[in-house]
Scaffold this active site. Structure first.
Site, PDB file in Angstrom:
ATOM      1  N   HIS A 168       0.708  -1.229   0.134  1.00  0.00           N
ATOM      2  CA  HIS A 168       0.132  -0.054   0.059  1.00  0.00           C
ATOM      3  C   HIS A 168       0.837   1.138   0.002  1.00  0.00           C
ATOM      4  O   HIS A 168       0.400   2.196  -0.345  1.00  0.00           O
ATOM      5  CB  HIS A 168      -1.014  -0.074   1.340  1.00  0.00           C
ATOM      6  CG  HIS A 168      -2.384   0.877   0.901  1.00  0.00           C
ATOM      7  ND1 HIS A 168      -2.208   1.847   0.096  1.00  0.00           N
ATOM      8  CD2 HIS A 168      -3.466   0.857   1.845  1.00  0.00           C
ATOM      9  CE1 HIS A 168      -3.474   2.547   0.551  1.00  0.00           C
ATOM     10  NE2 HIS A 168      -4.176   1.701   1.009  1.00  0.00           N
ATOM     11  N   ASP A 389     -10.983  -4.172 -18.388  1.00  0.00           N
ATOM     12  CA  ASP A 389     -11.220  -5.578 -19.387  1.00  0.00           C
ATOM     13  C   ASP A 389      -9.936  -5.924 -19.686  1.00  0.00           C
ATOM     14  O   ASP A 389      -9.214  -5.628 -20.465  1.00  0.00           O
ATOM     15  CB  ASP A 389     -11.906  -5.228 -20.483  1.00  0.00           C
ATOM     16  CG  ASP A 389     -12.272  -6.381 -21.608  1.00  0.00           C
ATOM     17  OD1 ASP A 389     -11.792  -7.444 -21.117  1.00  0.00           O
ATOM     18  OD2 ASP A 389     -12.797  -5.988 -22.560  1.00  0.00           O
TER      19      ASP A 389
END
Length: 471
Positions: A168, A389
């Site tokens: 992170h 996608d």
């Protein structure tokens, strides 16, 4: 066919993890993280997971997803080369990434389970999560370990699971989505990412010398030990996880209980966060005089004074503003009280607020935000996880793999974009509480607010997965 995911067990056969290096040459340099990036509360790995069906055979759908995605990761690392390096800790706990080009971890696996075995509505907590994003021994440390881990697990039905784990300190959720978007473009046959990655971490570094701020930043309060450990510690050996769906009907039910001005002005995030905070407090049953905290993740992107955050910036650009209330007030006052507190703190974050956080990090050696009696809420429903996608069409699920913050599983919830089995759009929110009694109380109080007293199970009609985790 749908099975209860609570009881679902399956076997994952993993090949040995391999290191994927950038597909081309990259600069060798030391790049300092910002003073927002390297605070103690961001020094952990965040897991994200995608579920894909086999597809219709178009585009990449007939190709082996492990091969396609491994090659795309290598190509993306040429542009996002700091991720192929390793973190170093400098003087004053300052983090910097040594751009060594060593690469990231990649795991190829197969599982003897089908997508329909996971149930009608894919949502966290996911069964056998640890098998779908495997923690390679030694890989989750902060210093001198890979900053990314990918796992592609092919399923018996032809679908697959794509798990991602990221340090992170390197990026926030929008930054991770930007990286994944680049991988997706390259997996679909692109040559370069449409969005150029921008480092620019110096814009969120502390001033020299870091001045004292007029802002209180109570999210970093130092709270002394207390004799009441019932609400200040998280019993990790008996945590109950459950996900709840909130669609238009639930939002309208909460909004109807607010005063007219707040009813018109409160956002869906503010409504739900206030409601969750109130119900969670009642479930934990603290004493009336205990101070309870709600910490809202507020991103600087798009906020006033944030024009200096350039397109393509993938570093952490958010703050942890906090609202504090006596437990007695949260439990006895209408839900609008909590919603109003949430609304107020969201307005505090701007560029000056972020610079003040950076200054505080340097002055106080990068403290962790306060977790005592705290609840952290982050809305990732509009970040864009679902829009990516990779060549297999729209995912069946896309987003955080679990709740929790680092090693603190009981203090955080994410708002995840979700469409339930009835086709209703909304958010699903994973909630984690210490034991079944607290979870039952949470459901009871939430049902009252949503006018579901006669059927508390209706609250979870699209998100009924419950799992007791014994860590």
């Amino acid at each position: 066919m749908a099975f209860s995911s609570e009881a679902l067990k399956f076997t994952v056969r993993r090949k040995p993890a391999v290191m994927v290096a950038p597909a081309g040459p990259t600069p060798r340099e030391l790049k300092r993280l910002s003073d927002v990036d390297d605070q103690d509360g961001l020094r952990f790995h965040i897991p994200v997971i995608y579920f894909f069906r086999r597809g219709d055979g178009g585009g990449r759908c007939d190709d082996d997803p492990a091969v396609v995605l491994r090659n795309a990761v290598a190509a993306a690392l040429v542009h996002y080369y700091p991720f192929a390096g390793r973190l170093r800790e400098l003087e004053g706990r300052k983090l910097a990434v040594d751009c060594t080009g060593e690469g990231v971890l990649f795991i190829e696996a197969d599982a003897d389970v089908r997508l329909d075995h996971f149930g009608d509505a894919l949502q966290p907590p996911f069964p056998c999560f640890e098998e779908l994003i495997f923690d390679v021994p030694g890989s989750s440390a902060l210093i001198d370990t890979p900053l990314l881990l990918f796992q592609v697990t092919r399923l018996a039905c032809g679908g697959f699971v794509f798990g991602v784990r990221m340090q992170h300190a390197m990026a926030d959720a929008p930054g991770l989505v930007q990286l994944l978007g680049a991988i997706a473009e390259l997996a679909r046959g692109g040559t370069t990412p449409m969005v150029r990655p921008v480092w620019a971490r110096e814009m969120l570094e502390a001033r020299d010398p870091p001045p004292l701020s007029a802002l209180a930043h109570r999210e970093y309060d130092e709270i002394p030990d207390t004799d009441n450990k019932r609400t200040t510690s998280v019993p990790l050996d008996d945590m109950v996880h459950r996900s709840f769906f909130f669609g238009p009907r639930e939002v309208a039910a909460i909004r109807s209980q607010l005063a007219p001005d707040l009813r018109e002005s409160a956002t869906t995030f503010e409504l739900l966060t206030g409601c969750l905070w109130k119900c969670r407090t009642m479930a934990l049953a603290p004493t009336a005089d205990e101070e309870m905290r709600i910490i809202c993740i507020v991103n600087l992107r798009g906020k006033r004074g944030a024009a200096k955050i350039p397109c393509g910036y993938y570093g952490n650009a958010f703050a942890f503003p906090v609202a504090i209330s006596k437990a007695g007030d949260l439990c006895t006052k209408p839900v609008g009280y909590a919603v109003g507190l949430v609304k107020k703190i969201k307005r505090e974050v701007d560029m000056e607020y972020m610079r003040s956080v950076a200054d505080l990090m340097v002055r106080r050696r990068r403290p962790h935000f306060t977790v005592e009696r705290a609840y952290v809420v982050s809305d990732v429903s509009k970040v864009g996880f679902w829009d990516i996608d990779f060549g297999w069409g729209r995912a069946l699920y896309a987003g955080p793999a679990k709740g929790g913050v680092g090693a603190i599983p009981g203090v955080a919830s994410f708002f995840i974009a979700f469409k339930n089995v009835k086709g209703e759009s909304g958010v699903v929110v994973p909630v984690c509480l210490p034991g079944p009694v607290a979870m039952d109380k949470f459901v009871e109080e939430m049902s009252k607010i949503l006018h579901l007293q006669d059927d508390v199970e209706e609250l979870g009609r699209a998100a009924t997965t419950q799992h007791v985790s014994r860590l």
